[in-house]
Design an enzyme around this catalytic site. Structure first.
Site, PDB file in Angstrom:
ATOM      1  CG  PHE A 149      -1.789  -1.237   1.300  1.00 35.06           C
ATOM      2  CD1 PHE A 149      -2.887  -1.387   0.459  1.00 35.06           C
ATOM      3  CD2 PHE A 149      -1.485  -2.269   2.180  1.00 35.06           C
ATOM      4  CE1 PHE A 149      -3.672  -2.543   0.503  1.00 35.06           C
ATOM      5  CE2 PHE A 149      -2.256  -3.426   2.232  1.00 35.06           C
ATOM      6  CZ  PHE A 149      -3.352  -3.558   1.396  1.00 35.06           C
ATOM      7  CG  PHE A 253      -6.752  10.689  -1.056  1.00 36.84           C
ATOM      8  CD1 PHE A 253      -5.653  10.785  -0.222  1.00 36.84           C
ATOM      9  CD2 PHE A 253      -6.593  10.091  -2.303  1.00 36.84           C
ATOM     10  CE1 PHE A 253      -4.404  10.292  -0.621  1.00 36.84           C
ATOM     11  CE2 PHE A 253      -5.365   9.593  -2.717  1.00 36.84           C
ATOM     12  CZ  PHE A 253      -4.270   9.697  -1.860  1.00 36.84           C
ATOM     13  N   GLY A 257      -9.017  19.083  -8.222  1.00 36.59           N
ATOM     14  CA  GLY A 257      -7.993  19.623  -9.116  1.00 36.59           C
ATOM     15  C   GLY A 257      -8.004  18.873 -10.431  1.00 36.59           C
ATOM     16  CB  CYS A 264      -1.199   2.723  -8.436  1.00 32.80           C
ATOM     17  SG  CYS A 264       0.540   2.319  -8.210  1.00 32.80           S
ATOM     18  CE  LYS A 267      -1.047  -0.960 -12.320  1.00 36.83           C
ATOM     19  NZ  LYS A 267      -1.089  -2.153 -11.508  1.00 36.83           N
ATOM     20  CE  LYS A 327       2.702  10.295  -4.908  1.00 38.84           C
ATOM     21  NZ  LYS A 327       2.127   9.539  -3.823  1.00 38.84           N
TER      22      LYS A 327
HETATM   23  C1  UGA Z   1      -1.583   4.995  -4.571  1.00 32.94           C
HETATM   24  C2  UGA Z   1      -2.174   4.656  -3.188  1.00 32.94           C
HETATM   25  O1  UGA Z   1      -2.356   5.868  -2.447  1.00 32.94           O
HETATM   26  C3  UGA Z   1      -1.226   3.724  -2.417  1.00 32.94           C
HETATM   27  O2  UGA Z   1      -1.818   3.358  -1.181  1.00 32.94           O
HETATM   28  C4  UGA Z   1      -0.990   2.465  -3.271  1.00 32.94           C
HETATM   29  O3  UGA Z   1      -0.087   1.576  -2.639  1.00 32.94           O
HETATM   30  C5  UGA Z   1      -0.395   2.874  -4.597  1.00 32.94           C
HETATM   31  O4  UGA Z   1      -1.319   3.771  -5.269  1.00 32.94           O
HETATM   32  C6  UGA Z   1      -0.190   1.633  -5.409  1.00 32.94           C
HETATM   33  O5  UGA Z   1      -1.173   0.966  -5.738  1.00 32.94           O
HETATM   34  O6  UGA Z   1       0.962   1.247  -5.605  1.00 32.94           O
HETATM   35  P1  UGA Z   1       0.330   6.672  -5.418  1.00 32.94           P
HETATM   36  O7  UGA Z   1      -0.043   6.237  -6.799  1.00 32.94           O
HETATM   37  O8  UGA Z   1       1.766   6.732  -5.035  1.00 32.94           O
HETATM   38  O9  UGA Z   1      -0.369   5.708  -4.333  1.00 32.94           O
HETATM   39  O10 UGA Z   1      -0.261   8.143  -5.233  1.00 32.94           O
HETATM   40  P2  UGA Z   1      -1.380   8.842  -4.355  1.00 32.94           P
HETATM   41  O11 UGA Z   1      -0.738   9.614  -3.272  1.00 32.94           O
HETATM   42  O12 UGA Z   1      -2.470   7.915  -3.995  1.00 32.94           O
HETATM   43  O13 UGA Z   1      -1.943   9.897  -5.421  1.00 32.94           O
HETATM   44  C7  UGA Z   1      -2.580   9.427  -6.607  1.00 32.94           C
HETATM   45  C8  UGA Z   1      -3.053  10.587  -7.457  1.00 32.94           C
HETATM   46  O14 UGA Z   1      -4.180  11.206  -6.859  1.00 32.94           O
HETATM   47  C9  UGA Z   1      -2.025  11.695  -7.693  1.00 32.94           C
HETATM   48  O15 UGA Z   1      -2.054  12.057  -9.059  1.00 32.94           O
HETATM   49  C10 UGA Z   1      -2.530  12.833  -6.824  1.00 32.94           C
HETATM   50  O16 UGA Z   1      -2.177  14.095  -7.325  1.00 32.94           O
HETATM   51  C11 UGA Z   1      -4.033  12.611  -6.877  1.00 32.94           C
HETATM   52  N1  UGA Z   1      -4.780  13.188  -5.743  1.00 32.94           N
HETATM   53  C12 UGA Z   1      -4.549  12.731  -4.476  1.00 32.94           C
HETATM   54  C13 UGA Z   1      -5.733  14.160  -5.954  1.00 32.94           C
HETATM   55  O17 UGA Z   1      -5.973  14.587  -7.104  1.00 32.94           O
HETATM   56  N2  UGA Z   1      -6.442  14.669  -4.895  1.00 32.94           N
HETATM   57  C14 UGA Z   1      -6.222  14.241  -3.627  1.00 32.94           C
HETATM   58  O18 UGA Z   1      -6.907  14.747  -2.706  1.00 32.94           O
HETATM   59  C15 UGA Z   1      -5.256  13.243  -3.414  1.00 32.94           C
END
Ligand code: UGA
Length: 437
Positions: A149, A253, A257, A264, A267, A327
Protein backbone atom coordinates in the site's frame (compact mmCIF):
# COMPACT_ATOMS: atom_id res chain seq x y z
CA UNK A 1 15.90 -13.80 7.29
CA UNK A 2 17.12 -14.55 3.77
CA UNK A 3 14.92 -12.76 1.29
CA UNK A 4 14.77 -12.35 -2.47
CA UNK A 5 12.79 -9.60 -4.17
CA UNK A 6 11.91 -10.24 -7.80
CA UNK A 7 11.36 -7.00 -9.71
CA UNK A 8 13.23 -3.83 -8.68
CA UNK A 9 10.95 -1.02 -9.83
CA UNK A 10 9.32 1.64 -7.63
CA UNK A 11 7.93 -1.09 -5.39
CA UNK A 12 10.59 -3.82 -5.40
CA UNK A 13 13.69 -1.64 -5.05
CA UNK A 14 12.21 0.11 -2.01
CA UNK A 15 11.03 -3.19 -0.54
CA UNK A 16 14.46 -4.78 -0.99
CA UNK A 17 16.30 -1.84 0.59
CA UNK A 18 13.79 -1.53 3.43
CA UNK A 19 13.97 -5.25 4.26
CA UNK A 20 17.77 -5.03 4.41
CA UNK A 21 17.48 -1.90 6.56
CA UNK A 22 15.41 -4.00 8.98
CA UNK A 23 18.29 -6.46 9.27
CA UNK A 24 17.35 -9.12 6.72
CA UNK A 25 19.76 -10.46 4.11
CA UNK A 26 18.32 -9.47 0.76
CA UNK A 27 18.97 -10.05 -2.92
CA UNK A 28 17.05 -7.89 -5.39
CA UNK A 29 16.60 -9.38 -8.85
CA UNK A 30 15.56 -7.72 -12.09
CA UNK A 31 15.92 -8.53 -15.78
CA UNK A 32 16.98 -4.93 -16.51
CA UNK A 33 20.80 -4.93 -16.33
CA UNK A 34 21.07 -1.12 -16.27
CA UNK A 35 18.74 -0.94 -13.28
CA UNK A 36 20.69 -3.60 -11.41
CA UNK A 37 23.98 -1.89 -12.16
CA UNK A 38 22.66 1.39 -10.80
CA UNK A 39 21.15 -0.17 -7.67
CA UNK A 40 24.36 -2.13 -7.02
CA UNK A 41 26.25 1.17 -7.10
CA UNK A 42 23.80 2.50 -4.50
CA UNK A 43 22.10 4.83 -6.97
CA UNK A 44 18.31 4.50 -7.26
CA UNK A 45 17.22 4.48 -10.91
CA UNK A 46 14.25 6.72 -9.97
CA UNK A 47 13.53 9.52 -7.52
CA UNK A 48 12.22 8.45 -4.14
CA UNK A 49 12.96 10.51 -1.03
CA UNK A 50 14.85 8.51 1.61
CA UNK A 51 15.75 5.66 -0.74
CA UNK A 52 19.36 6.76 -1.48
CA UNK A 53 20.14 6.78 2.26
CA UNK A 54 18.83 3.27 3.02
CA UNK A 55 20.24 1.90 -0.20
CA UNK A 56 23.69 3.21 0.74
CA UNK A 57 23.55 1.99 4.34
CA UNK A 58 22.16 -1.44 3.44
CA UNK A 59 24.62 -2.09 0.61
CA UNK A 60 27.49 -0.98 2.88
CA UNK A 61 26.55 -3.63 5.46
CA UNK A 62 26.68 -6.32 2.76
CA UNK A 63 23.10 -7.33 3.59
CA UNK A 64 21.76 -6.01 0.29
CA UNK A 65 22.87 -6.98 -3.18
CA UNK A 66 21.35 -6.99 -6.62
CA UNK A 67 21.53 -9.43 -9.50
CA UNK A 68 20.08 -10.13 -12.93
CA UNK A 69 20.33 -13.88 -12.31
CA UNK A 70 17.19 -15.42 -10.85
CA UNK A 71 19.29 -18.38 -9.66
CA UNK A 72 20.60 -16.00 -6.98
CA UNK A 73 17.17 -16.26 -5.33
CA UNK A 74 17.95 -19.87 -4.46
CA UNK A 75 19.72 -18.93 -1.23
CA UNK A 76 16.64 -17.18 0.15
CA UNK A 77 13.65 -18.77 1.87
CA UNK A 78 11.18 -15.89 1.42
CA UNK A 79 10.64 -14.54 -2.08
CA UNK A 80 8.71 -11.35 -2.76
CA UNK A 81 7.37 -10.94 -6.28
CA UNK A 82 7.08 -7.22 -7.00
CA UNK A 83 6.97 -6.97 -10.78
CA UNK A 84 4.67 -4.56 -12.63
CA UNK A 85 1.14 -5.30 -13.80
CA UNK A 86 0.54 -2.50 -16.32
CA UNK A 87 -2.64 -1.93 -18.28
CA UNK A 88 -2.86 -4.16 -21.34
CA UNK A 89 -2.24 -2.42 -24.63
CA UNK A 90 -5.58 -1.78 -26.28
CA UNK A 91 -7.60 -2.99 -23.29
CA UNK A 92 -8.46 -2.28 -19.66
CA UNK A 93 -7.35 -5.54 -18.06
CA UNK A 94 -4.04 -5.95 -16.24
CA UNK A 95 -1.16 -7.39 -18.25
CA UNK A 96 0.05 -10.35 -16.18
CA UNK A 97 2.88 -11.38 -18.40
CA UNK A 98 5.61 -10.16 -16.01
CA UNK A 99 4.01 -11.87 -13.00
CA UNK A 100 3.64 -15.13 -14.88
CA UNK A 101 7.22 -14.94 -16.16
CA UNK A 102 8.58 -14.20 -12.67
CA UNK A 103 6.82 -17.23 -11.19
CA UNK A 104 8.00 -19.52 -13.99
CA UNK A 105 11.58 -18.29 -13.64
CA UNK A 106 11.59 -18.52 -9.86
CA UNK A 107 9.97 -21.95 -9.50
CA UNK A 108 13.05 -24.10 -10.34
CA UNK A 109 14.99 -22.33 -7.56
CA UNK A 110 12.45 -22.88 -4.78
CA UNK A 111 12.78 -25.48 -2.01
CA UNK A 112 10.07 -27.15 0.01
CA UNK A 113 9.09 -24.80 2.85
CA UNK A 114 10.00 -21.62 0.95
CA UNK A 115 7.39 -18.88 1.06
CA UNK A 116 6.61 -16.89 -2.08
CA UNK A 117 4.84 -13.63 -1.26
CA UNK A 118 3.09 -11.87 -4.14
CA UNK A 119 3.22 -8.08 -3.84
CA UNK A 120 2.15 -7.07 -7.34
CA UNK A 121 -1.39 -5.75 -7.78
CA UNK A 122 -3.27 -8.54 -9.54
CA UNK A 123 -6.83 -9.33 -10.59
CA UNK A 124 -8.72 -11.39 -8.02
CA UNK A 125 -8.23 -15.08 -8.76
CA UNK A 126 -4.59 -14.77 -9.81
CA UNK A 127 -3.09 -16.05 -6.55
CA UNK A 128 -5.10 -19.26 -6.50
CA UNK A 129 -4.10 -19.92 -10.12
CA UNK A 130 -0.42 -19.28 -9.34
CA UNK A 131 -0.61 -21.42 -6.21
CA UNK A 132 -2.01 -24.35 -8.21
CA UNK A 133 0.77 -23.91 -10.75
CA UNK A 134 3.44 -23.87 -7.99
CA UNK A 135 2.16 -27.23 -6.76
CA UNK A 136 3.62 -28.80 -9.88
CA UNK A 137 6.56 -26.47 -10.59
CA UNK A 138 7.82 -26.09 -6.98
CA UNK A 139 6.31 -28.76 -4.72
CA UNK A 140 6.33 -27.81 -1.05
CA UNK A 141 6.68 -24.05 -1.63
CA UNK A 142 3.81 -21.97 -0.21
CA UNK A 143 2.25 -18.91 -1.81
CA UNK A 144 1.01 -15.94 0.21
CA UNK A 145 -0.51 -12.77 -1.24
CA UNK A 146 0.86 -9.76 0.58
CA UNK A 147 -0.35 -6.59 -1.19
CA UNK A 148 1.56 -3.34 -0.90
CA UNK A 149 0.00 0.00 0.00
CA UNK A 150 3.01 2.31 -0.25
CA UNK A 151 2.64 5.76 -1.75
CA UNK A 152 5.33 7.06 -4.06
CA UNK A 153 7.13 9.89 -2.31
CA UNK A 154 6.62 8.19 1.08
CA UNK A 155 7.57 4.69 0.00
CA UNK A 156 10.37 4.11 2.52
CA UNK A 157 8.29 5.15 5.51
CA UNK A 158 5.23 3.26 4.23
CA UNK A 159 7.31 0.08 3.81
CA UNK A 160 9.06 0.22 7.16
CA UNK A 161 5.98 1.29 9.14
CA UNK A 162 2.90 0.37 7.09
CA UNK A 163 -0.69 1.25 8.15
CA UNK A 164 -1.57 -2.43 7.98
CA UNK A 165 -0.26 -5.76 6.75
CA UNK A 166 -2.44 -8.12 4.79
CA UNK A 167 -1.57 -11.77 4.23
CA UNK A 168 -3.68 -13.85 1.90
CA UNK A 169 -2.79 -17.45 2.70
CA UNK A 170 -4.10 -20.94 1.92
CA UNK A 171 -6.02 -22.95 4.53
CA UNK A 172 -4.39 -25.22 7.08
CA UNK A 173 -0.76 -25.90 7.89
CA UNK A 174 0.79 -24.21 4.78
CA UNK A 175 -1.18 -21.03 5.47
CA UNK A 176 -0.11 -20.98 9.12
CA UNK A 177 3.52 -21.47 8.05
CA UNK A 178 3.34 -18.62 5.52
CA UNK A 179 1.72 -16.26 8.07
CA UNK A 180 4.33 -17.03 10.72
CA UNK A 181 7.18 -16.47 8.23
CA UNK A 182 5.71 -13.10 7.19
CA UNK A 183 5.28 -12.17 10.86
CA UNK A 184 9.03 -12.70 11.28
CA UNK A 185 9.81 -10.64 8.18
CA UNK A 186 7.68 -7.76 9.47
CA UNK A 187 8.48 -8.25 13.18
CA UNK A 188 9.59 -4.66 13.78
CA UNK A 189 6.44 -3.13 12.25
CA UNK A 190 4.22 -5.57 14.16
CA UNK A 191 6.00 -4.76 17.42
CA UNK A 192 5.40 -1.10 16.59
CA UNK A 193 1.65 -1.74 16.48
CA UNK A 194 0.94 -2.35 12.77
CA UNK A 195 -2.22 -4.46 12.59
CA UNK A 196 -2.13 -7.71 10.58
CA UNK A 197 -5.11 -9.07 8.67
CA UNK A 198 -4.69 -12.74 7.82
CA UNK A 199 -7.18 -13.85 5.21
CA UNK A 200 -7.62 -15.88 2.02
CA UNK A 201 -6.13 -15.10 -1.39
CA UNK A 202 -9.23 -13.54 -2.92
CA UNK A 203 -9.77 -11.16 -0.02
CA UNK A 204 -6.12 -10.07 0.02
CA UNK A 205 -6.21 -9.37 -3.72
CA UNK A 206 -9.48 -7.48 -3.36
CA UNK A 207 -8.24 -5.43 -0.38
CA UNK A 208 -5.60 -3.93 -2.63
CA UNK A 209 -7.80 -3.03 -5.58
CA UNK A 210 -10.73 -1.91 -3.47
CA UNK A 211 -8.45 0.40 -1.44
CA UNK A 212 -7.25 2.06 -4.65
CA UNK A 213 -10.78 2.11 -6.07
CA UNK A 214 -12.01 3.84 -2.91
CA UNK A 215 -9.25 6.47 -3.06
CA UNK A 216 -9.94 7.11 -6.76
CA UNK A 217 -13.66 7.39 -6.01
CA UNK A 218 -13.02 9.87 -3.21
CA UNK A 219 -10.97 12.09 -5.53
CA UNK A 220 -13.52 11.86 -8.34
CA UNK A 221 -16.33 12.57 -5.89
CA UNK A 222 -14.79 15.90 -4.93
CA UNK A 223 -13.97 16.63 -8.56
CA UNK A 224 -17.63 15.99 -9.45
CA UNK A 225 -18.54 18.50 -6.75
CA UNK A 226 -16.06 20.89 -8.39
CA UNK A 227 -18.00 20.55 -11.64
CA UNK A 228 -21.22 21.45 -9.84
CA UNK A 229 -19.46 24.29 -8.00
CA UNK A 230 -18.35 25.69 -11.36
CA UNK A 231 -21.92 26.15 -12.56
CA UNK A 232 -23.32 27.38 -9.25
CA UNK A 233 -20.62 29.76 -8.02
CA UNK A 234 -19.87 27.55 -5.01
CA UNK A 235 -16.34 26.94 -3.77
CA UNK A 236 -15.22 23.30 -3.72
CA UNK A 237 -12.33 23.93 -1.32
CA UNK A 238 -14.60 25.37 1.37
CA UNK A 239 -17.01 22.50 0.66
CA UNK A 240 -14.23 19.91 1.13
CA UNK A 241 -13.15 21.57 4.38
CA UNK A 242 -16.69 21.56 5.68
CA UNK A 243 -17.58 17.95 4.81
CA UNK A 244 -14.08 16.85 5.84
CA UNK A 245 -14.73 17.92 9.43
CA UNK A 246 -17.14 14.98 9.60
CA UNK A 247 -14.82 12.24 10.86
CA UNK A 248 -16.81 9.68 8.87
CA UNK A 249 -15.84 11.49 5.67
CA UNK A 250 -12.40 12.92 6.52
CA UNK A 251 -10.55 15.71 4.70
CA UNK A 252 -7.73 13.63 3.18
CA UNK A 253 -7.98 12.82 -0.55
CA UNK A 254 -10.61 15.51 -0.99
CA UNK A 255 -8.40 17.91 -2.91
CA UNK A 256 -10.16 18.85 -6.12
CA UNK A 257 -7.99 19.62 -9.12
CA UNK A 258 -6.71 18.13 -12.33
CA UNK A 259 -7.26 14.66 -10.90
CA UNK A 260 -5.39 11.46 -10.22
CA UNK A 261 -2.74 9.79 -12.32
CA UNK A 262 0.27 7.57 -11.79
CA UNK A 263 1.06 3.93 -12.30
CA UNK A 264 -1.61 2.66 -9.89
CA UNK A 265 -4.98 4.36 -9.46
CA UNK A 266 -5.95 4.75 -13.15
CA UNK A 267 -4.88 1.28 -14.29
CA UNK A 268 -6.15 -0.41 -11.13
CA UNK A 269 -9.72 0.88 -11.48
CA UNK A 270 -9.74 -0.15 -15.13
CA UNK A 271 -8.35 -3.61 -14.37
CA UNK A 272 -10.89 -4.01 -11.56
CA UNK A 273 -13.73 -3.15 -13.93
CA UNK A 274 -12.41 -5.59 -16.53
CA UNK A 275 -12.08 -8.38 -13.95
CA UNK A 276 -15.55 -7.76 -12.53
CA UNK A 277 -16.96 -7.99 -16.07
CA UNK A 278 -15.15 -11.30 -16.60
CA UNK A 279 -16.73 -12.53 -13.37
CA UNK A 280 -20.19 -11.50 -14.61
CA UNK A 281 -20.42 -8.73 -11.98
CA UNK A 282 -19.58 -5.74 -14.14
CA UNK A 283 -22.52 -3.78 -12.74
CA UNK A 284 -21.09 -3.95 -9.20
CA UNK A 285 -18.22 -1.65 -10.12
CA UNK A 286 -19.72 0.09 -13.16
CA UNK A 287 -19.43 3.33 -11.16
CA UNK A 288 -15.64 3.10 -11.56
CA UNK A 289 -16.08 3.93 -15.26
CA UNK A 290 -17.75 7.14 -14.14
CA UNK A 291 -14.90 7.74 -11.66
CA UNK A 292 -12.47 7.40 -14.58
CA UNK A 293 -14.52 9.73 -16.81
CA UNK A 294 -14.85 12.44 -14.15
CA UNK A 295 -11.11 12.23 -13.62
CA UNK A 296 -10.26 12.58 -17.31
CA UNK A 297 -12.74 15.47 -17.75
CA UNK A 298 -10.74 17.53 -15.25
CA UNK A 299 -7.74 17.54 -17.58
CA UNK A 300 -9.96 18.94 -20.31
CA UNK A 301 -11.31 21.54 -17.89
CA UNK A 302 -7.79 22.87 -17.31
CA UNK A 303 -7.25 23.16 -21.08
CA UNK A 304 -10.64 24.86 -21.53
CA UNK A 305 -9.85 27.40 -18.82
CA UNK A 306 -6.55 28.32 -20.45
CA UNK A 307 -8.26 28.68 -23.82
CA UNK A 308 -10.97 30.84 -22.24
CA UNK A 309 -8.50 33.07 -20.41
CA UNK A 310 -6.51 33.58 -23.62
CA UNK A 311 -9.72 34.60 -25.41
CA UNK A 312 -9.68 31.46 -27.54
CA UNK A 313 -6.27 32.36 -29.00
CA UNK A 314 -3.90 29.63 -27.83
CA UNK A 315 -2.05 29.20 -31.10
CA UNK A 316 1.45 30.67 -30.79
CA UNK A 317 0.94 31.69 -27.16
CA UNK A 318 3.72 30.85 -24.73
CA UNK A 319 2.41 28.77 -21.84
CA UNK A 320 4.49 27.82 -18.81
CA UNK A 321 3.46 24.42 -17.45
CA UNK A 322 4.59 23.97 -13.84
CA UNK A 323 4.85 20.25 -13.11
CA UNK A 324 5.09 17.04 -15.12
CA UNK A 325 5.06 14.30 -12.45
CA UNK A 326 1.68 12.83 -11.49
CA UNK A 327 2.18 14.23 -8.00
CA UNK A 328 4.92 16.06 -6.08
CA UNK A 329 7.91 14.19 -4.59
CA UNK A 330 7.92 11.76 -7.50
CA UNK A 331 9.54 11.59 -10.95
CA UNK A 332 6.79 9.30 -12.21
CA UNK A 333 4.95 10.50 -15.31
CA UNK A 334 2.86 7.40 -15.92
CA UNK A 335 -0.68 8.57 -16.75
CA UNK A 336 0.27 11.99 -15.42
CA UNK A 337 -2.46 14.63 -15.73
CA UNK A 338 0.28 17.29 -15.79
CA UNK A 339 2.08 15.78 -18.77
CA UNK A 340 -1.23 15.20 -20.53
CA UNK A 341 -2.17 18.87 -20.15
CA UNK A 342 1.24 19.98 -21.49
CA UNK A 343 0.94 17.69 -24.52
CA UNK A 344 -2.62 18.75 -25.28
CA UNK A 345 -1.81 22.46 -25.05
CA UNK A 346 1.03 21.94 -27.49
CA UNK A 347 -1.40 20.09 -29.73
CA UNK A 348 -3.50 23.27 -29.81
CA UNK A 349 -0.54 25.18 -31.20
CA UNK A 350 0.73 26.74 -27.96
CA UNK A 351 4.43 27.20 -27.38
CA UNK A 352 4.53 25.11 -24.22
CA UNK A 353 7.54 25.29 -21.88
CA UNK A 354 7.21 22.65 -19.19
CA UNK A 355 9.25 22.20 -16.06
CA UNK A 356 9.47 19.86 -13.09
CA UNK A 357 12.07 19.40 -10.35
CA UNK A 358 12.43 15.66 -11.01
CA UNK A 359 10.35 14.37 -13.90
CA UNK A 360 11.79 16.07 -16.99
CA UNK A 361 13.89 13.11 -18.11
CA UNK A 362 10.99 10.67 -17.84
CA UNK A 363 8.70 13.11 -19.63
CA UNK A 364 11.25 13.66 -22.40
CA UNK A 365 11.44 9.92 -23.13
CA UNK A 366 7.68 9.86 -23.71
CA UNK A 367 7.30 13.25 -25.35
CA UNK A 368 10.57 14.41 -26.89
CA UNK A 369 8.68 17.02 -28.94
CA UNK A 370 7.83 19.09 -25.83
CA UNK A 371 10.05 22.00 -24.81
CA UNK A 372 11.46 21.58 -21.29
CA UNK A 373 13.07 24.09 -18.95
CA UNK A 374 15.13 22.86 -16.03
CA UNK A 375 13.90 25.60 -13.70
CA UNK A 376 10.66 27.46 -13.14
CA UNK A 377 12.15 30.90 -13.88
CA UNK A 378 13.13 29.87 -17.40
CA UNK A 379 9.74 28.28 -17.99
CA UNK A 380 7.94 31.40 -16.77
CA UNK A 381 9.99 33.87 -18.82
CA UNK A 382 7.68 35.81 -21.16
CA UNK A 383 4.81 33.39 -20.65
CA UNK A 384 1.38 34.55 -21.82
CA UNK A 385 -0.21 32.18 -19.30
CA UNK A 386 0.86 29.86 -16.51
CA UNK A 387 -0.65 26.54 -15.50
CA UNK A 388 0.20 24.80 -12.24
CA UNK A 389 -0.45 21.06 -12.55
CA UNK A 390 1.81 19.43 -9.95
CA UNK A 391 1.86 21.07 -6.54
CA UNK A 392 5.60 20.88 -5.80
CA UNK A 393 6.40 23.06 -2.76
CA UNK A 394 8.71 25.24 -4.89
CA UNK A 395 5.77 26.11 -7.14
CA UNK A 396 3.22 26.73 -4.40
CA UNK A 397 5.78 29.02 -2.72
CA UNK A 398 6.14 31.23 -5.83
CA UNK A 399 5.55 34.90 -5.14
CA UNK A 400 2.89 36.37 -7.44
CA UNK A 401 4.68 39.76 -7.63
CA UNK A 402 8.04 38.18 -8.52
CA UNK A 403 6.54 35.84 -11.10
CA UNK A 404 4.54 38.77 -12.47
CA UNK A 405 7.78 40.54 -13.41
CA UNK A 406 8.86 37.57 -15.56
CA UNK A 407 5.74 36.78 -17.52
CA UNK A 408 4.12 38.62 -20.43
CA UNK A 409 0.58 37.99 -19.21
CA UNK A 410 -0.56 37.68 -15.59
CA UNK A 411 -2.85 34.74 -16.25
CA UNK A 412 -2.73 31.59 -14.14
CA UNK A 413 -4.74 28.38 -13.94
CA UNK A 414 -4.16 26.60 -10.64
CA UNK A 415 -4.86 22.98 -11.56
CA UNK A 416 -4.29 21.83 -7.97
CA UNK A 417 -6.08 24.60 -6.03
CA UNK A 418 -2.78 24.97 -4.23
CA UNK A 419 -2.18 28.73 -4.50
CA UNK A 420 -3.53 31.61 -2.46
CA UNK A 421 -6.10 33.01 -4.88
CA UNK A 422 -6.47 36.27 -2.94
CA UNK A 423 -2.72 36.99 -3.02
CA UNK A 424 -2.42 36.23 -6.74
CA UNK A 425 -5.41 38.39 -7.62
CA UNK A 426 -4.12 41.18 -5.41
CA UNK A 427 -0.92 41.12 -7.49
CA UNK A 428 -2.96 41.75 -10.64
CA UNK A 429 -3.24 38.18 -11.85
CA UNK A 430 -6.27 36.66 -13.51
CA UNK A 431 -6.40 33.55 -11.32
CA UNK A 432 -8.64 30.53 -11.89
CA UNK A 433 -8.75 27.36 -9.82
CA UNK A 434 -10.95 24.32 -10.37
CA UNK A 435 -14.37 24.41 -8.75
CA UNK A 436 -13.63 27.76 -7.18
CA UNK A 437 -15.07 31.17 -7.79
C1 UGA B 1 -1.58 4.99 -4.57
C2 UGA B 1 -2.17 4.66 -3.19
O1 UGA B 1 -2.36 5.87 -2.45
C3 UGA B 1 -1.23 3.72 -2.42
O2 UGA B 1 -1.82 3.36 -1.18
C4 UGA B 1 -0.99 2.46 -3.27
O3 UGA B 1 -0.09 1.58 -2.64
C5 UGA B 1 -0.40 2.87 -4.60
O4 UGA B 1 -1.32 3.77 -5.27
C6 UGA B 1 -0.19 1.63 -5.41
O5 UGA B 1 -1.17 0.97 -5.74
O6 UGA B 1 0.96 1.25 -5.61
P1 UGA B 1 0.33 6.67 -5.42
O7 UGA B 1 -0.04 6.24 -6.80
O8 UGA B 1 1.77 6.73 -5.03
O9 UGA B 1 -0.37 5.71 -4.33
O10 UGA B 1 -0.26 8.14 -5.23
P2 UGA B 1 -1.38 8.84 -4.35
O11 UGA B 1 -0.74 9.61 -3.27
O12 UGA B 1 -2.47 7.91 -3.99
O13 UGA B 1 -1.94 9.90 -5.42
C7 UGA B 1 -2.58 9.43 -6.61
C8 UGA B 1 -3.05 10.59 -7.46
O14 UGA B 1 -4.18 11.21 -6.86
C9 UGA B 1 -2.03 11.70 -7.69
O15 UGA B 1 -2.05 12.06 -9.06
C10 UGA B 1 -2.53 12.83 -6.82
O16 UGA B 1 -2.18 14.10 -7.32
C11 UGA B 1 -4.03 12.61 -6.88
N1 UGA B 1 -4.78 13.19 -5.74
C12 UGA B 1 -4.55 12.73 -4.48
C13 UGA B 1 -5.73 14.16 -5.95
O17 UGA B 1 -5.97 14.59 -7.10
N2 UGA B 1 -6.44 14.67 -4.90
C14 UGA B 1 -6.22 14.24 -3.63
O18 UGA B 1 -6.91 14.75 -2.71
C15 UGA B 1 -5.26 13.24 -3.41
Amino acid sequence: MKISVIGCGYLGAVHAAAMAELGHEVVGIDVDAAKIESLSAGIPPFFEPGLPAILASATATGRLRFSTDIADAAGASVHFVAVGTPQQRGGNAADLRFVNAAFEALAPHLKAGDVVAGKSTVPVGTASRLSARLESTAPGAVLAWNPEFLREGFAVKDTISPDRLVYGVPDGEPGALAASVLDRVYASAIEGGTPVVVTDYATAELVKVSANAFLATKISFINAMAEIAEVTGADVTALADAIGYDARIGRRFLNAGVGFGGGCLPKDIRAFTARAEELGRGESVAFLKEVDQINLRRRQRVIDLIVELLDGQVNGKRIAVLGLAFKPHSDDVRDSPALDVAVQLRGLGAEVVATDPQAIENARVRHPQLKYATDANTALQDADAVVLVTEWPEYTALEPEVVGERVRGRVIVDGRNALDAVAWRAAGWTYRGLGRR
